[in-house]
Design an enzyme around this catalytic site. Structure first.
Site, PDB file in Angstrom:
ATOM      1  CE  LYS A  53      34.060  48.145  38.873  1.00  0.00           C
ATOM      2  NZ  LYS A  53      33.512  47.451  37.709  1.00  0.00           N
ATOM      3  CD  GLN A  97      35.202  46.076  34.704  1.00  0.00           C
ATOM      4  OE1 GLN A  97      35.072  45.986  35.906  1.00  0.00           O
ATOM      5  NE2 GLN A  97      34.712  47.104  34.033  1.00  0.00           N
ATOM      6  CG  ASP A 120      28.231  44.654  38.244  1.00  0.00           C
ATOM      7  OD1 ASP A 120      28.399  45.715  38.893  1.00  0.00           O
ATOM      8  OD2 ASP A 120      29.088  44.180  37.480  1.00  0.00           O
TER       9      ASP A 120
END
Ligand code: NAP
Length: 282
Positions: A53, A97, A120
């Site tokens: 990422k 994460q 997200d």
């Protein structure tokens, strides 16, 4: 029938070149999109995802800020950091994460991220937006699947779609997004009785169960589209999806490989959501 293999890396590259243009347009307004990535512990798979990422951000011109904590970190330290990032002008997206160590309440962490920076798409506000078909940040993996289908010119409206897997991050948002595009959607999960009686009806089959070889050719209609979200590491080290790729590729019209299908799209849609957030802020 020989299937068209959907090349997620190529679609991803095409989308990323458009993203670079959007980043350049933002630069003219004095804005550089910024993504904060928080990782707790040293889960090797998570470390790889985070590295990918961060690298992808650099490639399109997004500034990234990495925050690493030890596995025994006090959840309060992460909550405090999120509160600070929520107010920072240089940070347009905040990503934690997953998974997190057991002392964390994932829902508390996710609900602390400002809905305006929730790239997200896991905050309840954004989940609610998805339900009514009006979300700002579509969750990245199902968003990537929709973009793959669009890019391949695969019609969704009126199609029978079966989603295998009902998780909050893939299966459920996937079903909602396809329903929003006027597909008729069935969702299957581990307690579904006789999975094949559902999958055989699918014009578009999306599999996200995390079970290698779950979908074999006799479960799939000739000419169907198979999107394999699963990522499984076999004992011999190979990475495979949930579908029997070799068996299916002579039966279906389109199929995504693993790796190189949905995976690259997930990261690309994270970049897209971060840039969209910066555009809104600018
Ligand atoms: P998850 O949270 O473990 O959910 C798996 C879902 O599949 C659950 O709903 C489960 O049902 C269902 N399931 C499990 N076994 C099944 C079976 N035999 N038949 C039917 N349904 C079954 O996993 P996830 O986070 O959604 O991820 C799913 C897979 O996608 C994993 O392999 C993951 O690594 C991969 N993934 C890939 C990407 C990408 O970028 N390509 C992104 C995210 C995830 P229950 O609800 O009944 O337990």
């Amino acid at each position: 029938m020989t299937a068209k293999i959907i090349d997620g890396r190529a679609v991803s590259a095409a989308i990323r070149s458009d993203l670079k243009i959007r980043v350049q347009a933002l630069a003219k307004k004095g804005t550089t999109p910024g993504l904060a990535v928080i990782m707790v512990g040293a889960n090797p798979a998570s470390a790889v995802y985070v590295r990918n990422k961060i690298r992808a951000c650099g490639e399109v011109g997004i500034r990234s800020f990495q925050h690493n904590f030890p596995a025994d970190a006090d959840p309060k330290a992460i909550l405090d950091l999120i509160e600070e990032l929520n107010t920072r002008k240089d940070t347009h997206g905040i990503l934690v994460q997953l998974p997190l160590p057991p002392q964390f309440s994932i829902s508390e962490i996710l609900q602390t991220i400002s809905a305006d920076k929730d790239v997200d798409g896991f905050h309840l506000y954004n989940v609610g937006g998805l339900v009514v078909g009006d979300t700002v940040f579509p969750p990245c993996t199902p968003y990537g699947v929709v973009k793959l289908l669009e890019h391949e010119g695969i019609e969704i409206e009126g199609k029978n779609v079966v989603v295998v897997g009902a998780s909050n991050i893939v299966g459920k948002p996937m079903a909602l997004m396809l329903m929003q595009r006027d597909a008729t959607v069935a969702i299957c999960h581990a307690k579904t009785r006789d999975l094949a009686q559902f999958t055989i009806l699918a014009d578009i089959l999306v599999v996200a169960a995390g079970k290698p070889n779950l979908i074999v050719p006799q479960m799939v209609k000739t000419g169907a589209v198979v999107i394999d979200v699963g990522i499984n590491r076999l004992p011999d080290g190979r990475l495979v999806g949930d579908a029997d790729f070799e068996g299916l590729k002579n039966k279906v019209s389109h199929i995504t490989p693993v790796p190189g299908g949905v995976g690259p799209m997930t990261v690309t849609m994270l970049l897209s959501n971060t840039i969209a957030s910066a555009e809104r802020a600018a």
